[in-house]
Write a protein that holds these residues in place. Structure first.
Motif, PDB file in Angstrom:
ATOM      1  N   LEU A 163      87.517 -47.307 -11.691  1.00 29.96           N
ATOM      2  CA  LEU A 163      88.059 -46.021 -12.132  1.00 29.96           C
ATOM      3  C   LEU A 163      87.321 -45.532 -13.372  1.00 29.96           C
ATOM      4  O   LEU A 163      86.511 -46.247 -13.953  1.00 29.96           O
ATOM      5  N   ASP A 164      87.622 -44.315 -13.783  1.00 24.81           N
ATOM      6  CA  ASP A 164      87.085 -43.785 -15.033  1.00 24.81           C
ATOM      7  C   ASP A 164      87.567 -44.675 -16.174  1.00 24.81           C
ATOM      8  O   ASP A 164      88.756 -44.715 -16.476  1.00 24.81           O
ATOM      9  N   ASN A 165      86.651 -45.408 -16.795  1.00 28.47           N
ATOM     10  CA  ASN A 165      87.085 -46.367 -17.823  1.00 28.47           C
ATOM     11  C   ASN A 165      87.254 -45.739 -19.198  1.00 28.47           C
ATOM     12  O   ASN A 165      87.492 -46.441 -20.173  1.00 28.47           O
ATOM     13  N   LYS A 166      87.139 -44.415 -19.276  1.00 28.63           N
ATOM     14  CA  LYS A 166      87.384 -43.729 -20.546  1.00 28.63           C
ATOM     15  C   LYS A 166      88.818 -43.210 -20.573  1.00 28.63           C
ATOM     16  O   LYS A 166      89.083 -42.063 -20.916  1.00 28.63           O
ATOM     17  N   GLN A 167      89.730 -44.057 -20.183  1.00 29.41           N
ATOM     18  CA  GLN A 167      91.146 -43.714 -20.202  1.00 29.41           C
ATOM     19  C   GLN A 167      91.927 -44.960 -20.586  1.00 29.41           C
ATOM     20  O   GLN A 167      91.416 -46.079 -20.488  1.00 29.41           O
ATOM     21  N   THR A 168      93.155 -44.754 -21.027  1.00 30.93           N
ATOM     22  CA  THR A 168      94.009 -45.876 -21.407  1.00 30.93           C
ATOM     23  C   THR A 168      94.788 -46.338 -20.190  1.00 30.93           C
ATOM     24  O   THR A 168      95.530 -45.560 -19.595  1.00 30.93           O
ATOM     25  N   PHE A 169      94.613 -47.582 -19.819  1.00 30.08           N
ATOM     26  CA  PHE A 169      95.298 -48.110 -18.647  1.00 30.08           C
ATOM     27  C   PHE A 169      96.630 -48.720 -19.063  1.00 30.08           C
ATOM     28  O   PHE A 169      96.783 -49.935 -19.176  1.00 30.08           O
ATOM     29  N   TRP A 170      97.608 -47.828 -19.257  1.00 27.10           N
ATOM     30  CA  TRP A 170      98.934 -48.281 -19.668  1.00 27.10           C
ATOM     31  C   TRP A 170      99.571 -49.161 -18.611  1.00 27.10           C
ATOM     32  O   TRP A 170     100.432 -49.997 -18.934  1.00 27.10           O
ATOM     33  N   ALA A 171      99.186 -49.001 -17.352  1.00 25.99           N
ATOM     34  CA  ALA A 171      99.726 -49.831 -16.284  1.00 25.99           C
ATOM     35  C   ALA A 171      99.524 -51.312 -16.586  1.00 25.99           C
ATOM     36  O   ALA A 171     100.365 -52.147 -16.241  1.00 25.99           O
ATOM     37  N   TYR A 172      98.425 -51.637 -17.248  1.00 21.44           N
ATOM     38  CA  TYR A 172      98.184 -53.019 -17.665  1.00 21.44           C
ATOM     39  C   TYR A 172      98.580 -53.235 -19.129  1.00 21.44           C
ATOM     40  O   TYR A 172      99.261 -54.219 -19.460  1.00 21.44           O
ATOM     41  N   ASP A 173      98.169 -52.339 -19.996  1.00 26.11           N
ATOM     42  CA  ASP A 173      98.365 -52.553 -21.432  1.00 26.11           C
ATOM     43  C   ASP A 173      99.834 -52.634 -21.832  1.00 26.11           C
ATOM     44  O   ASP A 173     100.171 -53.289 -22.830  1.00 26.11           O
TER      45      ASP A 173
END
Length: 369
Positions: A352-362
């Motif tokens: 995925l676009d890695n310039k985003q915050t992955f709150w699903a994991y974080d």
């Protein structure tokens, strides 16, 4: 003269362009496979399936073994335990029945079915399907030794008044399951087959174990070198007993969640609308606002807008999906180890676009309970 030269040149350029495209795709796939192998080694994953789609673009990858040092390799049709991703399938089945007028979202479930485990529980008669789907029933995740007979006979207790707080609960989904079985006079297996698997064409998915799965089923693992016994759930449970593949579950996400196939338009919109807040722990946390509950599914709110996701944790298995309806982008991964969740963020960053915050994991490092 110019036209005579142009025609054979075009005949040469067209197949050459196709060759370049195919070669580029091959190199891309090889690079992805190398990265997946690297992730599997870093995390300690015996076997894995990954499926990625965006619009008409589809990619599928498999690696590793069904059981450590068995030399029995994972393939695209190997069945993994979907664990709590089962809850999303159960939610879709509920909405199908709601659209048929068989059950309401905000009517207490005990008005349909007198659940014996709640017969002496004050406040249990307030629990609705909406509360189940947003984990606001007040029930524990599990109360007793699921799925034993003693567990089924264990009375349920409430940790708070239904509807007033958040607590992730598999018990709530099982209560909803028995309610749907009572209303329809059908087993939950038959309901899922008729309302989900068959209409959506999910030919590599089963809501409960059958012996035909054994030849191509993944074993769970405590860690890379410690396999568990083959998990065979003989009784359906709306919270965790789905056996499926990454490709088949992707088809479910694309059809049921993104397209809303088989649902009224208003029901599909309702399913994807924010319905309640989630809580990382007993007290509210500032990051909770990034992962609110829709109905039966979790939302991720970040720089790229709204995505929907869920994770699953059965003994020996970790899995997740995340989907972006606006771009029709979906990532699904199944891993056969208790230690698989650290791969979740690595996989999202890879595809995925890695310039985003992955709150699903974080938010809770993949865990929901």
């Amino acid at each position: 003269m110019t036209n005579c030269l142009k025609q054979p040149l075009n005949k040469f350029i067209a197949p050459f362009s196709i060759f370049i495209l195919l070669f580029s795709n091959l190199v891309y796939a090889q690079n992805i496979e190398k990265e997946l192998q690297k992730i599997a080694k870093e995390v300690g994953i015996p076997g894995m399936q990954v499926a990625y789609t965006k619009g008409n673009k589809k990619q599928s990858y498999v690696l590793g073994e069904k059981k450590f040092e068995s030399n029995d390799l994972v393939n695209k049709n190997t069945r993994f335990q979907a664990a709590s991703l089962t809850k999303v399938v159960a939610t879709y089945a509920f909405f199908r029945l709601m659209d048929k007028g068989l059950i309401e979202l905000d009517k207490p479930l005990t008005s349909y079915y007198k659940y014996d485990r709640l017969s002496n529980t004050a406040g249990g008669d307030k629990i609705t399907a909406r509360m189940v789907l947003t984990h606001r029933t007040g029930l524990l995740n599990w109360q007793g030794d699921v799925p034993s007979a003693s567990w089924r006979a264990t009375p349920l207790t409430l940790q708070f008044e239904p509807g007033t707080d958040y607590m992730y609960s598999g018990e709530g989904f099982y209560f909803l399951q028995e309610t749907l079985e009572h209303i329809t006079k059908k087993s939950f297996q038959k309901l899922v087959e008729e309302e989900v698997l068959q209409p959506l064409g999910l030919s590599y998915s089963n809501i409960v174990w059958n012996d035909s799965l054994e030849v191509n089923a993944a074993y769970g693992h405590y860690s890379l070198e410690k396999p568990r016994r083959l998990g065979k759930y003989a009784k359906t449970n709306a919270a965790y007993t789905l056996y499926t593949t990454a490709e088949d579950y992707t088809k479910f996400i694309q059809k049921a969640i993104i397209e809303g196939e088989g649902l009224k338009k208003s029901t599909h919109q309702l399913m994807l609308t924010k319905a309640a807040e989630a809580k990382k722990s007993k007290d509210a946390d500032p990051t909770d606002k990034f992962v609110p509950c829709a109905l039966g599914i979790r939302m991720q709110l970040n720089e790229n807008g709204t995505a929907y996701w869920h994770t699953g944790s059965n003994p020996g298995f970790r899995c997740f999906f995340i989907t972006y309806p606006k771009t029709k982008e979906t990532l699904v991964a199944f891993m056969n180890t208790d230690e698989g969740f650290p791969a979740m963020k690595k996989l999202m960053q890879l595809f995925l676009d890695n310039k985003q915050t992955f709150w699903a994991y974080d938010w809770r490092e993949g865990e929901l309970d």
